[in-house]
Design a protein around this motif. Structure first.
Motif, PDB file in Angstrom:
ATOM      1  N   GLY A  50       9.290  12.278   8.478  1.00  0.00           N
ATOM      2  CA  GLY A  50       8.605  12.156   9.756  1.00  0.00           C
ATOM      3  C   GLY A  50       7.187  12.701   9.768  1.00  0.00           C
ATOM      4  N   LEU A  51       6.732  13.300   8.672  1.00  0.00           N
ATOM      5  CA  LEU A  51       5.365  13.813   8.624  1.00  0.00           C
ATOM      6  C   LEU A  51       4.376  12.661   8.472  1.00  0.00           C
ATOM      7  CD1 LEU A  51       5.749  16.893   6.244  1.00  0.00           C
ATOM      8  CD2 LEU A  51       5.480  16.899   8.714  1.00  0.00           C
ATOM      9  N   PRO A  52       3.127  12.875   8.859  1.00  0.00           N
ATOM     10  CA  PRO A  52       2.143  11.814   8.642  1.00  0.00           C
ATOM     11  C   PRO A  52       1.853  11.659   7.149  1.00  0.00           C
ATOM     12  CG  PRO A  52       1.099  13.756   9.578  1.00  0.00           C
ATOM     13  CD  PRO A  52       2.575  14.006   9.585  1.00  0.00           C
ATOM     14  N   ALA A  53       1.655  10.431   6.715  1.00  0.00           N
ATOM     15  CA  ALA A  53       1.364  10.130   5.315  1.00  0.00           C
ATOM     16  C   ALA A  53       0.022   9.419   5.254  1.00  0.00           C
ATOM     17  CB  ALA A  53       2.462   9.260   4.721  1.00  0.00           C
ATOM     18  N   GLY A  54      -0.735   9.703   4.197  1.00  0.00           N
ATOM     19  CA  GLY A  54      -2.047   9.090   4.010  1.00  0.00           C
ATOM     20  C   GLY A  54      -2.119   8.352   2.691  1.00  0.00           C
ATOM     21  N   LYS A  55      -3.260   7.712   2.459  1.00  0.00           N
ATOM     22  CA  LYS A  55      -3.434   6.909   1.250  1.00  0.00           C
ATOM     23  C   LYS A  55      -3.838   7.745   0.041  1.00  0.00           C
ATOM     24  CE  LYS A  55      -4.958   3.010   3.978  1.00  0.00           C
ATOM     25  NZ  LYS A  55      -6.082   2.123   4.264  1.00  0.00           N
ATOM     26  N   ASN A  56      -4.363   8.954   0.246  1.00  0.00           N
ATOM     27  CA  ASN A  56      -4.824   9.798  -0.843  1.00  0.00           C
ATOM     28  C   ASN A  56      -3.678  10.673  -1.334  1.00  0.00           C
ATOM     29  OD1 ASN A  56      -6.138  11.449  -2.628  1.00  0.00           O
ATOM     30  ND2 ASN A  56      -7.731  12.086  -1.192  1.00  0.00           N
ATOM     31  N   GLN A  57      -3.247  10.449  -2.557  1.00  0.00           N
ATOM     32  CA  GLN A  57      -2.112  11.202  -3.105  1.00  0.00           C
ATOM     33  C   GLN A  57      -2.479  12.668  -3.332  1.00  0.00           C
ATOM     34  OE1 GLN A  57      -0.572   9.642  -6.768  1.00  0.00           O
ATOM     35  NE2 GLN A  57       1.239  10.923  -6.705  1.00  0.00           N
ATOM     36  N   GLU A  58      -3.736  12.938  -3.666  1.00  0.00           N
ATOM     37  CA  GLU A  58      -4.164  14.302  -3.960  1.00  0.00           C
ATOM     38  C   GLU A  58      -4.278  15.157  -2.693  1.00  0.00           C
ATOM     39  OE1 GLU A  58      -4.312  15.104  -7.103  1.00  0.00           O
ATOM     40  OE2 GLU A  58      -3.853  13.022  -7.567  1.00  0.00           O
TER      41      GLU A  58
ATOM     42  N   THR B 120       0.840  -1.188   0.000  1.00  0.00           N
ATOM     43  CA  THR B 120       0.000   0.000   0.000  1.00  0.00           C
ATOM     44  C   THR B 120       0.875   1.237   0.000  1.00  0.00           C
ATOM     45  OG1 THR B 120      -1.643  -1.204   1.282  1.00  0.00           O
ATOM     46  CG2 THR B 120      -1.850   1.186   1.246  1.00  0.00           C
ATOM     47  N   PRO B 121       0.660   2.156  -0.950  1.00  0.00           N
ATOM     48  CA  PRO B 121       1.438   3.402  -0.947  1.00  0.00           C
ATOM     49  C   PRO B 121       0.823   4.433   0.010  1.00  0.00           C
ATOM     50  CG  PRO B 121       0.093   3.300  -2.908  1.00  0.00           C
ATOM     51  CD  PRO B 121      -0.126   2.016  -2.166  1.00  0.00           C
TER      52      PRO B 121
ATOM     53  N   ARG C 283       5.942   2.802   0.353  1.00  0.00           N
ATOM     54  CA  ARG C 283       5.170   1.604   0.088  1.00  0.00           C
ATOM     55  C   ARG C 283       5.377   0.633   1.242  1.00  0.00           C
ATOM     56  NH1 ARG C 283       4.867   3.860  -4.298  1.00  0.00           N
ATOM     57  NH2 ARG C 283       4.619   3.446  -6.453  1.00  0.00           N
ATOM     58  N   VAL C 284       4.272   0.337   1.934  1.00  0.00           N
ATOM     59  CA  VAL C 284       4.314  -0.515   3.120  1.00  0.00           C
ATOM     60  C   VAL C 284       3.665  -1.838   2.782  1.00  0.00           C
ATOM     61  CG1 VAL C 284       3.708  -0.679   5.549  1.00  0.00           C
ATOM     62  CG2 VAL C 284       4.144   1.545   4.550  1.00  0.00           C
ATOM     63  N   SER C 285       4.288  -2.917   3.227  1.00  0.00           N
ATOM     64  CA  SER C 285       3.795  -4.258   2.963  1.00  0.00           C
ATOM     65  C   SER C 285       2.959  -4.745   4.146  1.00  0.00           C
ATOM     66  CB  SER C 285       4.996  -5.189   2.746  1.00  0.00           C
ATOM     67  OG  SER C 285       4.562  -6.509   2.585  1.00  0.00           O
ATOM     68  N   PHE C 286       1.722  -5.174   3.853  1.00  0.00           N
ATOM     69  CA  PHE C 286       0.820  -5.697   4.874  1.00  0.00           C
ATOM     70  C   PHE C 286       0.372  -7.084   4.470  1.00  0.00           C
ATOM     71  CE2 PHE C 286       0.100  -1.096   5.154  1.00  0.00           C
ATOM     72  CZ  PHE C 286       0.302  -0.897   6.504  1.00  0.00           C
ATOM     73  N   ALA C 287       0.087  -7.920   5.454  1.00  0.00           N
ATOM     74  CA  ALA C 287      -0.524  -9.213   5.177  1.00  0.00           C
ATOM     75  C   ALA C 287      -1.923  -8.956   4.634  1.00  0.00           C
ATOM     76  CB  ALA C 287      -0.587 -10.067   6.441  1.00  0.00           C
ATOM     77  N   ILE C 288      -2.412  -9.853   3.781  1.00  0.00           N
ATOM     78  CA  ILE C 288      -3.716  -9.668   3.147  1.00  0.00           C
ATOM     79  C   ILE C 288      -4.818  -9.497   4.189  1.00  0.00           C
ATOM     80  CG2 ILE C 288      -5.471 -10.835   1.732  1.00  0.00           C
ATOM     81  CD1 ILE C 288      -3.227  -9.836   0.033  1.00  0.00           C
ATOM     82  N   GLU C 289      -4.790 -10.280   5.254  1.00  0.00           N
ATOM     83  CA  GLU C 289      -5.877 -10.230   6.236  1.00  0.00           C
ATOM     84  C   GLU C 289      -5.685  -9.125   7.276  1.00  0.00           C
ATOM     85  OE1 GLU C 289      -2.824 -13.156   7.582  1.00  0.00           O
ATOM     86  OE2 GLU C 289      -4.061 -13.072   5.792  1.00  0.00           O
ATOM     87  N   ALA C 290      -4.560  -8.414   7.258  1.00  0.00           N
ATOM     88  CA  ALA C 290      -4.307  -7.350   8.242  1.00  0.00           C
ATOM     89  C   ALA C 290      -5.051  -6.075   7.868  1.00  0.00           C
ATOM     90  CB  ALA C 290      -2.809  -7.065   8.321  1.00  0.00           C
ATOM     91  N   ALA C 291      -5.488  -5.349   8.886  1.00  0.00           N
ATOM     92  CA  ALA C 291      -6.146  -4.054   8.666  1.00  0.00           C
ATOM     93  C   ALA C 291      -5.081  -2.991   8.430  1.00  0.00           C
ATOM     94  CB  ALA C 291      -6.989  -3.689   9.882  1.00  0.00           C
ATOM     95  N   GLU C 292      -5.335  -2.124   7.462  1.00  0.00           N
ATOM     96  CA  GLU C 292      -4.386  -1.051   7.155  1.00  0.00           C
ATOM     97  C   GLU C 292      -4.709   0.189   7.973  1.00  0.00           C
ATOM     98  OE1 GLU C 292      -4.682  -0.225   3.035  1.00  0.00           O
ATOM     99  OE2 GLU C 292      -3.793  -2.117   2.429  1.00  0.00           O
TER     100      GLU C 292
END
Length: 113
Positions: free
Chosen positions: A61-69, A31-32, A42-51
């Motif tokens: 060190g800033l917070p990063a989210g899933k929305n690139q925009e 997941t980017p 890009r972080v690797s998670f197990a399929i059944e793990a919650a992101e």
């Protein structure tokens, strides 16, 4: 008598050599996460793990989210406050004057004034 070498008979890299000894790894998804500085992690998670919704960027060190925009904004840093600044938040000037007069009265009574 024992020599003092607790790991005698081993060498660096003497662990298992592949998946046959370790077992199969869990299926993964990558997941980017995007930070406000434009870094992509890009972080690797197990399929059944919650992101998680947010991930700390390892570069800045800033917070990063899933929305690139619309990456999450940087947290607002509060300036350092002295002890006196915290006291002034809790007490008004009139309260401070009353406490000071009470303390001075005790000191004067002890001195016999």
């Amino acid at each position: 008598m024992a020599g003092g070498n607790a790991i005698r008979g081993t060498r660096v890299g003497a662990g298992p050599m592949g998946e046959a000894e370790r077992g199969e790894s869990a299926p993964r998804r990558h997941t980017p996460f995007y930070c406000a500085n434009g870094h992509v992690t890009r972080v690797s998670f197990a399929i059944e793990a919650a992101e998680p919704e947010h991930w700390d960027c390892p570069r800045c060190g800033l917070p990063a989210g899933k929305n690139q925009e619309a990456p999450p904004a940087a947290p607002r840093n509060e300036p350092y406050k002295t002890h006196l600044a915290y006291v002034r938040e809790r007490r008004s000037d009139a309260d401070g004057e009353a406490i000071l007069e009470e303390a001075l009265a005790k000191v004067r009574a002890r001195r016999g004034e």
